[in-house]
Write a protein that holds these residues in place. Structure first.
Motif, mmCIF file in Angstrom:
data_model
loop_
_atom_site.group_PDB
_atom_site.id
_atom_site.type_symbol
_atom_site.label_atom_id
_atom_site.label_comp_id
_atom_site.label_asym_id
_atom_site.label_seq_id
_atom_site.Cartn_x
_atom_site.Cartn_y
_atom_site.Cartn_z
ATOM 1 N N GLY A 24 0.783 -1.068 -0.249
ATOM 2 C CA GLY A 24 0.075 -0.089 -0.089
ATOM 3 C C GLY A 24 0.849 1.077 0.019
ATOM 4 N N VAL A 25 1.955 1.258 0.998
ATOM 5 C CA VAL A 25 2.758 2.344 0.808
ATOM 6 C C VAL A 25 3.446 2.654 -0.547
ATOM 7 C CG1 VAL A 25 4.859 3.387 1.743
ATOM 8 C CG2 VAL A 25 3.336 2.121 3.317
ATOM 9 N N GLY A 26 3.935 1.235 -1.309
ATOM 10 C CA GLY A 26 4.585 1.792 -2.693
ATOM 11 C C GLY A 26 3.250 2.130 -3.522
ATOM 12 N N VAL A 27 2.023 1.632 -3.374
ATOM 13 C CA VAL A 27 1.194 2.126 -4.378
ATOM 14 C C VAL A 27 0.927 3.649 -4.191
ATOM 15 C CG1 VAL A 27 -1.463 2.015 -5.028
ATOM 16 C CG2 VAL A 27 -0.122 0.011 -4.646
ATOM 17 N N PHE A 28 0.856 4.229 -3.043
ATOM 18 C CA PHE A 28 0.780 5.586 -2.794
ATOM 19 C C PHE A 28 1.882 6.498 -3.340
ATOM 20 C CE2 PHE A 28 -2.824 4.139 0.349
ATOM 21 C CZ PHE A 28 -3.671 5.046 -0.528
ATOM 22 N N ALA A 29 3.255 5.971 -2.909
ATOM 23 C CA ALA A 29 4.288 6.340 -3.678
ATOM 24 C C ALA A 29 4.262 6.618 -5.154
ATOM 25 C CB ALA A 29 5.556 5.771 -3.015
ATOM 26 N N ALA A 30 4.038 5.418 -5.681
ATOM 27 C CA ALA A 30 3.722 5.322 -7.278
ATOM 28 C C ALA A 30 2.787 6.348 -7.807
ATOM 29 C CB ALA A 30 3.521 3.889 -7.584
ATOM 30 N N LEU A 31 1.773 6.403 -7.137
ATOM 31 C CA LEU A 31 0.659 7.298 -7.538
ATOM 32 C C LEU A 31 1.173 8.800 -7.437
ATOM 33 C CD1 LEU A 31 -2.819 5.791 -6.025
ATOM 34 C CD2 LEU A 31 -2.152 6.220 -8.492
ATOM 35 N N GLY A 32 1.763 9.136 -6.419
ATOM 36 C CA GLY A 32 2.382 10.481 -6.263
ATOM 37 C C GLY A 32 3.354 10.778 -7.193
ATOM 38 N N ILE A 33 4.287 9.976 -7.536
ATOM 39 C CA ILE A 33 5.247 10.183 -8.617
ATOM 40 C C ILE A 33 4.278 10.242 -10.093
ATOM 41 C CG2 ILE A 33 7.153 9.089 -10.127
ATOM 42 C CD1 ILE A 33 8.025 10.272 -7.300
ATOM 43 N N GLY A 34 3.452 9.685 -10.227
ATOM 44 C CA GLY A 34 2.773 9.602 -11.399
ATOM 45 C C GLY A 34 1.848 10.826 -11.650
ATOM 46 N N LEU A 35 1.492 11.463 -10.535
ATOM 47 C CA LEU A 35 0.980 12.694 -10.451
ATOM 48 C C LEU A 35 1.859 13.774 -10.653
ATOM 49 C CD1 LEU A 35 -1.592 12.357 -7.481
ATOM 50 C CD2 LEU A 35 -2.197 12.607 -10.016
ATOM 51 N N ILE A 36 2.943 13.875 -10.144
ATOM 52 C CA ILE A 36 4.161 14.698 -10.356
ATOM 53 C C ILE A 36 4.660 14.518 -11.944
ATOM 54 C CG2 ILE A 36 6.499 15.290 -9.909
ATOM 55 C CD1 ILE A 36 5.756 14.363 -6.842
ATOM 56 N N ALA A 37 4.755 13.286 -12.404
ATOM 57 C CA ALA A 37 4.969 13.370 -13.896
ATOM 58 C C ALA A 37 4.229 13.775 -14.756
ATOM 59 C CB ALA A 37 5.257 11.752 -13.848
ATOM 60 N N ILE A 38 2.963 13.749 -14.536
ATOM 61 C CA ILE A 38 1.897 14.180 -15.564
ATOM 62 C C ILE A 38 2.328 15.686 -16.105
ATOM 63 C CG2 ILE A 38 -0.396 14.658 -15.996
ATOM 64 C CD1 ILE A 38 -0.985 12.095 -14.272
ATOM 65 N N PRO A 39 2.232 16.652 -14.954
ATOM 66 C CA PRO A 39 2.424 18.057 -15.546
ATOM 67 C C PRO A 39 3.979 18.315 -15.995
ATOM 68 C CG PRO A 39 2.193 17.924 -13.250
ATOM 69 C CD PRO A 39 1.863 16.592 -13.739
ATOM 70 N N LEU A 40 4.835 17.354 -15.695
ATOM 71 C CA LEU A 40 6.083 17.430 -16.292
ATOM 72 C C LEU A 40 6.301 16.958 -17.637
ATOM 73 C CD1 LEU A 40 8.645 16.356 -13.159
ATOM 74 C CD2 LEU A 40 7.895 18.822 -13.987
ATOM 75 N N LEU A 41 5.427 16.110 -17.899
ATOM 76 C CA LEU A 41 5.353 15.509 -19.217
ATOM 77 C C LEU A 41 4.783 16.381 -20.240
ATOM 78 C CD1 LEU A 41 5.505 12.939 -20.982
ATOM 79 C CD2 LEU A 41 3.500 12.243 -20.416
ATOM 80 N N ARG A 42 3.652 17.127 -19.694
ATOM 81 C CA ARG A 42 2.912 18.063 -20.414
ATOM 82 C C ARG A 42 3.972 19.160 -20.812
ATOM 83 N NH1 ARG A 42 -3.073 18.068 -17.846
ATOM 84 N NH2 ARG A 42 -3.548 16.062 -18.565
ATOM 85 N N TRP A 43 4.575 19.738 -20.174
ATOM 86 C CA TRP A 43 5.529 20.737 -20.164
ATOM 87 C C TRP A 43 6.637 20.470 -21.147
ATOM 88 C CZ3 TRP A 43 5.321 21.823 -14.277
ATOM 89 C CH2 TRP A 43 3.999 22.384 -13.817
ATOM 90 N N GLY A 44 6.914 19.282 -21.377
ATOM 91 C CA GLY A 44 8.024 18.725 -22.039
ATOM 92 C C GLY A 44 9.436 18.758 -21.308
ATOM 93 N N TRP A 45 9.273 18.752 -19.856
ATOM 94 C CA TRP A 45 10.365 18.653 -19.155
ATOM 95 C C TRP A 45 11.092 17.035 -19.013
ATOM 96 C CZ3 TRP A 45 9.573 22.357 -14.576
ATOM 97 C CH2 TRP A 45 9.065 23.670 -15.007
#
Length: 153
Positions: A24-45
């Motif tokens: 469960g801790v791993g899932v929440f950490a992965a979701l957090g990284i995914g949520l951080i990665a989405i805007p970074l991907l949209r901005w092309g970073w």
């Protein structure tokens, strides 16, 4: 025999609870990284592969680290009790009745790999077949799991 199977059942539930906590801790950490990665991907970073690999690697690393913390660090600090053991009323002790050292917990954790074979059947059979209801990791580490309310002395 019923007592042996009862202890095996308690230990299975304890192991599932501890594994669920680490996962469960791993899932929440992965979701957090995914949520951080989405805007970074949209901005092309960041490259597009990060949206898949970032959460996956984070999940594996955090789950693995969480398992180490739950199986080794917590029992050393909390008198031989993992969170699952706390719920099930269990505790790890040495064969002489004292608290195991960090090395014993490390041995028990490493041998969880073997005990977990065939969906934990190796551990259940070993617990049911041994006099002190020990799994393979307990036999090698010279520990045993007892009920908290059990008076062995």
């Amino acid at each position: 025999m019923t007592e042996r199977l009862g202890m095996a059942g308690r230990r299975v539930v304890q192991a599932v609870l501890d594994r669920a906590l680490a996962t469960g801790v791993g899932v929440f950490a992965a979701l957090g990284i995914g949520l951080i990665a989405i805007p970074l991907l949209r901005w092309g970073w960041v490259p597009p592969k990060l949206i898949l690999w970032g959460p996956l690697i984070t999940f594996i690393a955090v789950s693995y680290a969480g398992d180490i913390v739950i199986q080794i660090w917590v029992p050393v600090r909390r008198g031989g009790v993992t969170p699952g053991m706390l719920v099930m009323g269990l505790r790890v002790e040495t064969l002489r009745g004292g608290q195991p050292n960090g090395r014993a917990y490390l041995i028990r954790w490493v041998l969880l790999t073997v005990d977990g074979l065939l969906l934990g059947l190796v551990a259940v059979v070993t617990i049911a077949a041994t006099k002190r209801r020990q799994r393979l990791g307990d036999l090698v580490a010279r520990t045993m799991v007892v009920r908290v309310d059990e008076d062995r002395r």
